[in-house]
Motif scaffolding. Structure first.
Motif, mmCIF file in Angstrom:
data_model
loop_
_atom_site.group_PDB
_atom_site.id
_atom_site.type_symbol
_atom_site.label_atom_id
_atom_site.label_comp_id
_atom_site.label_asym_id
_atom_site.label_seq_id
_atom_site.Cartn_x
_atom_site.Cartn_y
_atom_site.Cartn_z
ATOM 1 N N GLU A 245 0.856 -1.187 0.000
ATOM 2 C CA GLU A 245 0.000 0.000 0.000
ATOM 3 C C GLU A 245 0.889 1.233 0.000
ATOM 4 O O GLU A 245 1.940 1.230 0.638
ATOM 5 N N ARG A 246 0.438 2.279 -0.673
ATOM 6 C CA ARG A 246 1.230 3.507 -0.656
ATOM 7 C C ARG A 246 1.036 4.215 0.684
ATOM 8 O O ARG A 246 -0.087 4.273 1.192
ATOM 9 N N GLU A 264 -1.951 5.366 5.440
ATOM 10 C CA GLU A 264 -2.027 4.460 4.288
ATOM 11 C C GLU A 264 -2.910 5.135 3.236
ATOM 12 O O GLU A 264 -3.886 5.790 3.586
ATOM 13 N N MET A 265 -2.543 4.982 1.957
ATOM 14 C CA MET A 265 -3.355 5.641 0.936
ATOM 15 C C MET A 265 -4.140 4.673 0.058
ATOM 16 O O MET A 265 -5.338 4.597 0.114
ATOM 17 N N ASP A 266 -3.443 3.953 -0.802
ATOM 18 C CA ASP A 266 -4.134 3.051 -1.725
ATOM 19 C C ASP A 266 -3.132 1.991 -2.178
ATOM 20 O O ASP A 266 -1.994 1.967 -1.719
ATOM 21 N N THR A 267 -3.538 1.114 -3.082
ATOM 22 C CA THR A 267 -2.624 0.031 -3.463
ATOM 23 C C THR A 267 -2.050 0.197 -4.869
ATOM 24 O O THR A 267 -1.616 -0.749 -5.475
ATOM 25 N N SER A 268 -2.044 1.422 -5.376
ATOM 26 C CA SER A 268 -1.456 1.641 -6.696
ATOM 27 C C SER A 268 0.062 1.469 -6.594
ATOM 28 O O SER A 268 0.638 1.607 -5.512
ATOM 29 N N ASP A 290 -0.260 7.672 -12.308
ATOM 30 C CA ASP A 290 -1.598 7.995 -11.786
ATOM 31 C C ASP A 290 -2.249 9.012 -12.712
ATOM 32 O O ASP A 290 -1.579 9.652 -13.508
ATOM 33 N N ARG A 294 -3.032 14.485 -5.442
ATOM 34 C CA ARG A 294 -3.669 14.624 -4.125
ATOM 35 C C ARG A 294 -2.925 15.688 -3.350
ATOM 36 O O ARG A 294 -1.718 15.812 -3.485
ATOM 37 N N TYR A 307 -5.673 15.482 4.866
ATOM 38 C CA TYR A 307 -6.057 15.342 3.459
ATOM 39 C C TYR A 307 -6.961 16.507 3.070
ATOM 40 O O TYR A 307 -7.909 16.841 3.778
ATOM 41 N N THR A 310 -8.470 15.844 -3.998
ATOM 42 C CA THR A 310 -7.787 15.186 -5.119
ATOM 43 C C THR A 310 -8.232 15.840 -6.412
ATOM 44 O O THR A 310 -9.432 16.069 -6.603
#
Length: 476
Positions: A245-246, A264-268, A290, A294, A307, A310
């Motif tokens: 995860e990023r 944790e952000m996402d799994t890209s 991407d 963000r 945050y 985006t």
């Protein structure tokens, strides 16, 4: 109502509005480099946008004046002195015509771009810096001292150069056992922080050549990390968790044991390139591959990294340029501008904070770092530090005249001689103030040559006038 106020954090950047410019303001038909290296591939300043491009038989980048949008001719000149692909470029913060490039050919080159951009391709740098034994993937200028450049290569070495003399002044060889993913100066350029493939983030004092703080496994994943300094001295990192995860991390070099905050952000799997605005404490994250940017605001209150929003587009980004504050349009409340690279074009993206008033919004534009360097290279190497010289953007930024970059190659013999003399300073002074007989003779010679050239020009002028006269008579 009070409780609601506590939950929704007040921030003037909550409603930042991103917008891509119209097609005719993009730079079209550019073959963006396909090199697999995680740098931004693009660097911008208030005058030019530079983009690393595909080049046959070597490495090249393109430098376009900002106003030269639209379709770019295939024959448009490039900066093409490298013999291998260019991996990273960086504009000098103190001179909008000077740019450095690092390449697979193991060299760093520094270029002076003409006032109105390139008319012909440029293959001769002002100075070539040779010292790395493998490809050079990172180049970054010192924020406050003139003519100091840092480079980091795949030989795991960091070199700090005095560009004005072409010398490698500091070589940090044994600190990184593996590839260096990123290197960043702090606000006054007294420290650097690096992210390395060994999963460590290090804070280094380059002049003392010592590691001040380090964090092992700042992010546990194996993919590349990035680390940047914030203006308060904290370190912001992007990386990957063990589960791919990023992640974002915020660290205090005074105590690197525990992070101030981790998200944790996402799994890209694209590497996140962080761009930081020290005036507003906003970090923009652009993932390679991407199709979004963000952004986060960093404050002193938990959870510290907030945050904001985006900005999303259809197309993925190959790279990204980030405009310094002095290149923005303050009348439109523009707080950031990105130059997004597609496969065949570069598209500016403008971030604004909508405001009803047309007046200058001083809360959005605190004084920002201007182009003046508070220190000369020598002063910094001697141990001095200088904070950025700030300017107001109230009436927009008016560029001043840039000095040409002059490189004075030192004579090694001079060095040895001055070391042998007891009282070095006066000895050096007298040597420079009385020109040697040789240089006087040389001066005489040059003056004579100028005189004869003048005479030649005036005689030719007379001859041309005579011929013109004869021609006019013939016409009659």
């Amino acid at each position: 109502m009070n409780m609601f106020k506590r939950v929704v954090r007040q921030s003037k950047f909550r409603h930042v509005f991103g917008q891509a410019v119209k097609n005719d303001q993009c730079y079209d038909d550019i073959r963006v480099s396909r090199v697999t290296w995680d740098s931004a591939f693009c660097a911008v300043n208030p005058k030019f946008v530079a983009i690393i491009v595909e080049a046959s038989g070597g490495g090249a980048f393109m430098v376009l004046p900002l106003h030269k949008s639209g379709r770019i001719d295939k024959a448009y000149p490039t900066v093409c002195g490298h013999t291998g692909p260019v991996l990273d470029i960086d504009w000098c913060p103190h001179n909008d015509h000077v740019i450095a490039s690092g390449s697979e050919d193991c060299t760093v080159m520094v270029w002076q771009i003409p006032e109105n951009g390139l008319v012909t391709s440029m293959s001769e740098p002002v100075v070539m810096l040779e010292g790395h034994s493998k490809r050079v993937g990172i180049v970054t200028w010192h924020p406050t001292a003139r003519n100091i450049l840092l480079s980091a290569g795949c030989d795991n070495v960091v070199i700090v150069w005095n560009v004005g003399t072409g010398e490698a002044m500091i070589t940090l060889e044994d600190m990184h056992p593996d590839i260096i993913f990123s290197a960043c100066w702090n606000r006054n350029g007294s420290l650097i922080c690096t992210a390395c493939k060994d999963k460590k983030v290090r804070v280094i004092d380059p002049r003392k050549e010592e590691i001040i703080a380090e964090k092992d496994k700042a992010h546990e994943g194996a993919r590349p990390m990035r680390a940047i300094f914030l203006s308060d001295g904290k370190v912001f990192t992007t990386g990957f968790s063990r589960m791919s995860e990023r992640q974002l991390g915020l660290w205090d070099p005074e105590n690197m044991e525990e992070p101030v905050s981790v998200h944790e952000m996402d799994t890209s799997n694209g590497v996140l390139l962080p761009f930081y605005d020290p005036d507003t404490n906003v970090v923009y994250l652009c993932g390679k591959g991407d199709s979004s940017i963000r952004y986060f605001e960093i404050t002193d209150e938990a959870p510290f990294v907030h945050y904001l929003n985006t900005f999303t587009t259809k197309e993925p980004q190959r790279g990204m340029g980030y405009m310094p504050k002095r290149g923005l349009d303050v009348n439109k409340c523009e707080i950031a501008r990105f130059y997004k690279l597609h496969e065949r074009k570069c598209e500016p993206i403008i971030m604004t904070v909508p405001r009803k008033s047309d007046l200058f919004q001083d809360d959005l534009y605190p004084d920002t770092a201007g182009p003046d360097a508070p220190l000369e290279a020598e002063e910094w190497f001697e141990g001095k530090n200088g904070e950025p010289v700030l300017i107001s953007l109230k009436h927009g930024y008016i560029p001043g005249k840039n000095r040409d970059l002059k490189v004075v190659k030192k004579n090694i013999l001079d060095n040895k001689m001055s070391k042998n003399t007891e009282n070095t300073a006066p000895a050096v002074k007298t040597a420079t103030s009385t020109p040697s007989i040789k240089s006087e003779a040389k001066l005489e010679e040059v003056l004579k040559e100028i005189k004869s050239l003048r005479e030649l020009v005036s005689s030719q002028e007379k001859r041309i006038a005579k011929l013109e006269e004869q021609l006019s008579k013939m016409d009659i």
